[in-house]
Enzyme design. Structure first.
Site, PDB file in Angstrom:
ATOM      1  N   ALA A  11       0.896  -1.162  -0.038  1.00 52.69           N
ATOM      2  CA  ALA A  11      -0.042  -0.047   0.091  1.00 52.69           C
ATOM      3  C   ALA A  11       0.973   1.225  -0.030  1.00 52.69           C
ATOM      4  O   ALA A  11       0.694   2.233  -0.855  1.00 52.69           O
ATOM      5  CB  ALA A  11      -1.121  -0.159   1.349  1.00 52.69           C
ATOM      6  N   GLY A  13       4.065   1.635  -1.058  1.00 44.57           N
ATOM      7  CA  GLY A  13       4.639   1.616  -2.046  1.00 44.57           C
ATOM      8  C   GLY A  13       4.053   2.144  -3.147  1.00 44.57           C
ATOM      9  O   GLY A  13       4.535   3.015  -3.975  1.00 44.57           O
ATOM     10  N   LYS A 182       7.497   6.980  16.139  1.00 43.71           N
ATOM     11  CA  LYS A 182       6.627   6.463  15.458  1.00 43.71           C
ATOM     12  C   LYS A 182       6.712   4.842  15.684  1.00 43.71           C
ATOM     13  O   LYS A 182       5.646   4.356  15.992  1.00 43.71           O
ATOM     14  CB  LYS A 182       7.324   6.277  13.891  1.00 43.71           C
ATOM     15  CG  LYS A 182       6.487   5.683  13.133  1.00 43.71           C
ATOM     16  CD  LYS A 182       5.015   5.951  12.571  1.00 43.71           C
ATOM     17  CE  LYS A 182       4.102   5.478  11.627  1.00 43.71           C
ATOM     18  NZ  LYS A 182       4.663   5.142  10.478  1.00 43.71           N
ATOM     19  N   ASN A 186       3.222   2.513  16.701  1.00 46.22           N
ATOM     20  CA  ASN A 186       2.940   1.223  16.469  1.00 46.22           C
ATOM     21  C   ASN A 186       2.867   0.334  17.362  1.00 46.22           C
ATOM     22  O   ASN A 186       1.880  -0.386  17.369  1.00 46.22           O
ATOM     23  CB  ASN A 186       4.445   0.702  15.601  1.00 46.22           C
ATOM     24  CG  ASN A 186       4.392   1.480  14.182  1.00 46.22           C
ATOM     25  OD1 ASN A 186       5.671   1.646  13.811  1.00 46.22           O
ATOM     26  ND2 ASN A 186       3.414   2.056  13.611  1.00 46.22           N
ATOM     27  N   ASN A 200      -8.672   0.656  14.293  1.00 46.64           N
ATOM     28  CA  ASN A 200      -7.659   1.517  15.059  1.00 46.64           C
ATOM     29  C   ASN A 200      -8.421   2.270  16.367  1.00 46.64           C
ATOM     30  O   ASN A 200      -8.135   2.300  17.185  1.00 46.64           O
ATOM     31  CB  ASN A 200      -6.918   2.431  14.089  1.00 46.64           C
ATOM     32  CG  ASN A 200      -6.050   1.710  13.505  1.00 46.64           C
ATOM     33  OD1 ASN A 200      -5.798   0.468  13.258  1.00 46.64           O
ATOM     34  ND2 ASN A 200      -4.965   2.389  12.456  1.00 46.64           N
ATOM     35  N   SER A 252      -1.847  -2.126   9.679  1.00 47.53           N
ATOM     36  CA  SER A 252      -1.175  -3.215   8.635  1.00 47.53           C
ATOM     37  C   SER A 252      -0.867  -4.363   9.305  1.00 47.53           C
ATOM     38  O   SER A 252      -0.990  -5.437   8.533  1.00 47.53           O
ATOM     39  CB  SER A 252       0.188  -2.272   8.145  1.00 47.53           C
ATOM     40  OG  SER A 252       1.040  -2.190   9.357  1.00 47.53           O
TER      41      SER A 252
END
Length: 300
Positions: A11, A13, A182, A186, A200, A252
């Site tokens: 996604a 990329g 970050k 995560n 989420n 992800s």
């Protein structure tokens, strides 16, 4: 106009290919069919063709040299992907990593010469692939790039200017700090959303508050040992902000577990666990979540 090779057509990329192809010549290295057109879609609007070339590994020998190599594979795939690409790196070029979690930077620094700049790109841009060839852009967010070796640090602003087609992109002189920030987001979102198979935004419910605080407390203890400027209150604020902005998204890692794919858990909770052993800091909550995700992956 730069010649950019994106390694990985997940996604992120494909999102980066869409934006960068507006200003540069972009090729995307893929293991899938190179003849199928890829599409970008945002807010359920009409899909647009991604104006990039999709190529296989055996085509690289016949193509002109690239200026920028942008790795958008998952953390555990970086080393093997780089090993395949290394022979195609020109003497002077830029290498950019972009993945969740920590790791890989120190290893790749040793693989590059003094004329090859290494950068890391963090992004809060969100998307998912509704099928193999369509990426849905589901959330805007800031992207930050910073140098990871001497040449990269020196040229961070130049690289940010070159990749300005990426929305909300800025340069940083302390990308390691931002990478850890970050990582904290995560840790709070990806494993728990995968473990409980939820979006989420559902992590903002009260029953998850205690485990999120415990996970981030351990990570902040690691940050302190590494002399990074991280506080628990800021880590929680950032995590809950991302939960709110991506409330309807699946992470992800949730998608990886749902589709029986390998996850980046070792670069997230696994990193905290490893650093805990290194610094003699107990990390039982990250250890447990690491084991649960590993078990969930092996059980499906």
């Amino acid at each position: 106009m730069a010649k950019i090779l994106i390694i990985g057509d997940g996604a992120i990329g494909l999102l980066l290919a869409h934006f960068l192809s507006a200003q540069h010549s972009v090729s995307v290295l893929t293991r899938k069919s190179t003849s199928n057109t890829r599409f970008y879609s945002s807010d359920n609007s009409a899909s647009q063709k991604i104006n990039a070339s999709f190529i296989s590994l055996n085509e690289l020998n016949s193509l002109p040299k690239f200026d920028v190599f942008l790795f958008t594979v998952k953390a555990f795939q970086v080393q093997s992907a780089f090993a395949q690409i290394k022979q195609f790196l020109p003497q002077h070029c830029s290498v950019v990593l972009s993945h969740n979690g920590m790791g890989n930077v120190e290893q790749l620094k040793c693989e590059l010469n003094e004329h090859q700049a290494l950068y890391f790109l963090t992004t809060s841009m969100a998307g998912f692939k509704s099928n193999q060839y369509i990426v849905q852009h589901t959330g805007n967010g800031q992207s930050i790039i910073g140098g990871c070796n001497n040449l990269g640090v020196k040229n961070s602003k130049i690289m940010a200017d070159q990749l300005t087609a990426i929305p909300l992109l800025n340069a940083s002189m302390n990308i390691e700090q931002l990478r850890f920030n970050k990582l904290l987001v995560n840790i709070a979102i990806n494993p728990l959303s995968a473990l409980h198979n939820i979006k989420n935004g559902q992590l903002r419910e009260p029953q998850y508050c205690s485990i999120i605080i415990n996970l981030l407390t351990e990570a902040c203890n690691i940050a302190k040992a590494k002399n990074l400027d991280v506080t628990l209150i800021n880590a929680l604020s950032s995590a809950y902000d991302v939960m709110a902005r991506t409330a309807e998204n699946f992470s992800s890692m949730q998608q990886d577990v749902a589709h029986n794919r390998a996850t980046e858990i070792m670069a997230i909770c696994g990193y905290i666990s490893e650093q805990g052993k290194l610094h003699n800091i107990k990390t039982p909550f990250n250890d447990e979540l690491l084991a649960k995700i590993a078990a969930k992956k092996s059980a499906v």
